[in-house]
Design an enzyme around this catalytic site. Structure first.
Site, PDB file in Angstrom:
ATOM      1  N   LYS A   1      10.866  74.443  21.773  1.00 40.47           N
ATOM      2  CA  LYS A   1      10.567  73.526  22.884  1.00 40.47           C
ATOM      3  C   LYS A   1       9.792  74.273  23.971  1.00 40.47           C
ATOM      4  CE  LYS A   1      14.527  70.671  21.812  1.00 40.47           C
ATOM      5  NZ  LYS A   1      15.967  70.447  21.976  1.00 40.47           N
TER       6      LYS A   1
ATOM      7  N   ASP B   1      16.030  63.365  27.272  1.00 36.16           N
ATOM      8  CA  ASP B   1      16.677  63.166  25.970  1.00 36.16           C
ATOM      9  C   ASP B   1      17.121  61.712  25.794  1.00 36.16           C
ATOM     10  OD1 ASP B   1      16.696  65.283  24.228  1.00 36.16           O
ATOM     11  OD2 ASP B   1      18.541  66.191  24.989  1.00 36.16           O
TER      12      ASP B   1
ATOM     13  N   GLN C   1      20.938  71.772  25.690  1.00 30.23           N
ATOM     14  CA  GLN C   1      20.891  71.841  24.230  1.00 30.23           C
ATOM     15  C   GLN C   1      22.282  71.580  23.632  1.00 30.23           C
ATOM     16  OE1 GLN C   1      18.025  72.240  22.301  1.00 30.23           O
ATOM     17  NE2 GLN C   1      19.443  71.727  20.649  1.00 30.23           N
TER      18      GLN C   1
END
Ligand code: NDP
Length: 294
Positions: A52, A119, A96
């Site tokens: 990422k 997200d 994460q």
């Protein structure tokens, strides 16, 4: 043999569009910024965070990688999230998954400013998806699956989509996304899961079959009707002593036999995976555009 839906090539197309948007934002003095928080040293999570970060840098985004020790306590993590909420150079925040066991992940997600929740896991964004309110963020993997269908010229409106799996990361938001009114939606969606009966009968009635169950090569030819479009979200490690690393990655679909029946299919790797990260970048750019911060 079916048409291969190439996630890598479609992701490149997304990046080409984003580069244009990022250049426009930069002209007005704004650089989209993404903060990725990693707690602990799970090797798979570390690899995801690295890719990422690398993608952000390739695109010229501001990237903040926050690596915290595995024994970071909940309050400390919440404080870091609050700092990022207030950081005007950061437009997207993600923590994460999975965090260490002592962390209450749901509470951390709720602490993220919904306007920075790239997200799409915050309850506000899930509610917006459910309500059909376009101002929210949609989770990246479902968004990537939808984009693959659109780019491959698959007719979604009116199609019967069967989604295998009902997780909050993939199956459930994907079902909501594809049944939403308007472009990229209007599908008739059935969701099946581990308690479903007559699973093969249901999957055989799908025009579009999307597998997201985490079971290596579960979907066989007998689950698929001739001419269906098959999207394989699964990423599973299976032992393979012939490979140098000792394993290979396979999807939830038995690619060789299903590709004989499907009209189009995604490979693993190189299908949904590259799209997930492309959609994360797209959500971050959108978060910047929608923000009032400079
Ligand atoms: P979860 O384990 O959270 O959910 C799996 C879902 O599949 C559950 O709803 C479960 O049912 C259902 N399921 C499991 N076994 C069966 C079965 N035998 N028959 C029918 N349904 C079943 O997984 P995720 O959604 O997080 O991930 C799914 C897969 O997608 C994994 O391989 C993961 O690695 C991959 N993935 C890939 C991404 C990408 O970028 N390509 C991103 C995210 C995930 P129940 O609810 O009843 O338990």
């Amino acid at each position: 043999m079916s048409h291969l839906i190439e996630g890598r090539a479609i992701a490149e197309k997304v990046y080409a569009e984003l580069r244009g948007e990022i250049a426009e934002l930069k002209k007005s003095g704004r650089t989209p910024g993404l903060a990725v928080v990693l707690v602990g040293d799970n090797p798979a999570s570390r690899a995801y965070v690295r890719s990422k970060d690398k993608m952000c840098r390739d695109l010229g985004l501001h990237s903040l990688k926050l690596e915290l020790p595995a024994d970071t306590i909940q309050d400390e993590l919440l404080a870091r999230v609050r700092d990022l909420n207030n950081d005007r150079a950061i437009h997207g925040i993600l923590v994460q998954s999975p965090p260490p066991k002592h962390i209450d992940e749901a509470a951390i997600i709720r602490a993220i400013d919904p306007a920075k929740d790239v997200d799409g896991f915050h309850p506000v964004n899930i509610a917006k998806l459910t309500l059909g309110d376009d101002s929210g963020f949609v989770p990246c993997t479902p968004l990537g699956c939808q984009r693959l269908l659109i780019e491959s010229g698959t007719e979604i409106a009116g199609a019967h989509v069967v989604v295998l799996g009902r997780s909050m990361i993939v199956g459930k938001p994907l079902a909501l996304l594809l049944m939403r009114k308007g472009k990229g939606g209007d599908a008739t969606v059935t969701v099946v899961h581990s308690r479903s009966q007559r699973l093969a009968e249901i999957t055989r009635s799908a025009d579009i079959l999307i597998a997201a169950i985490g079971q290596p090569e579960f979907v066989r030819a007998e689950h698929v009707r001739d001419g269906a479009v098959v999207i394989d979200v699964g990423i599973n490690r299976v032992d393979d002593p012939t490979m140098e690393r000792g394993y290979q990655l396979v999807g939830d679909v038995a690619f060789a036999e299903v590709s004989e029946k499907a009209s189009a299919i995604t490979p693993v790797p190189g299908g949904v995976g590259p799209m997930t990260i492309a959609m994360l970048m797209a959500n971050t750019v959108r978060a910047c555009r929608q923000s009032t911060a400079s």
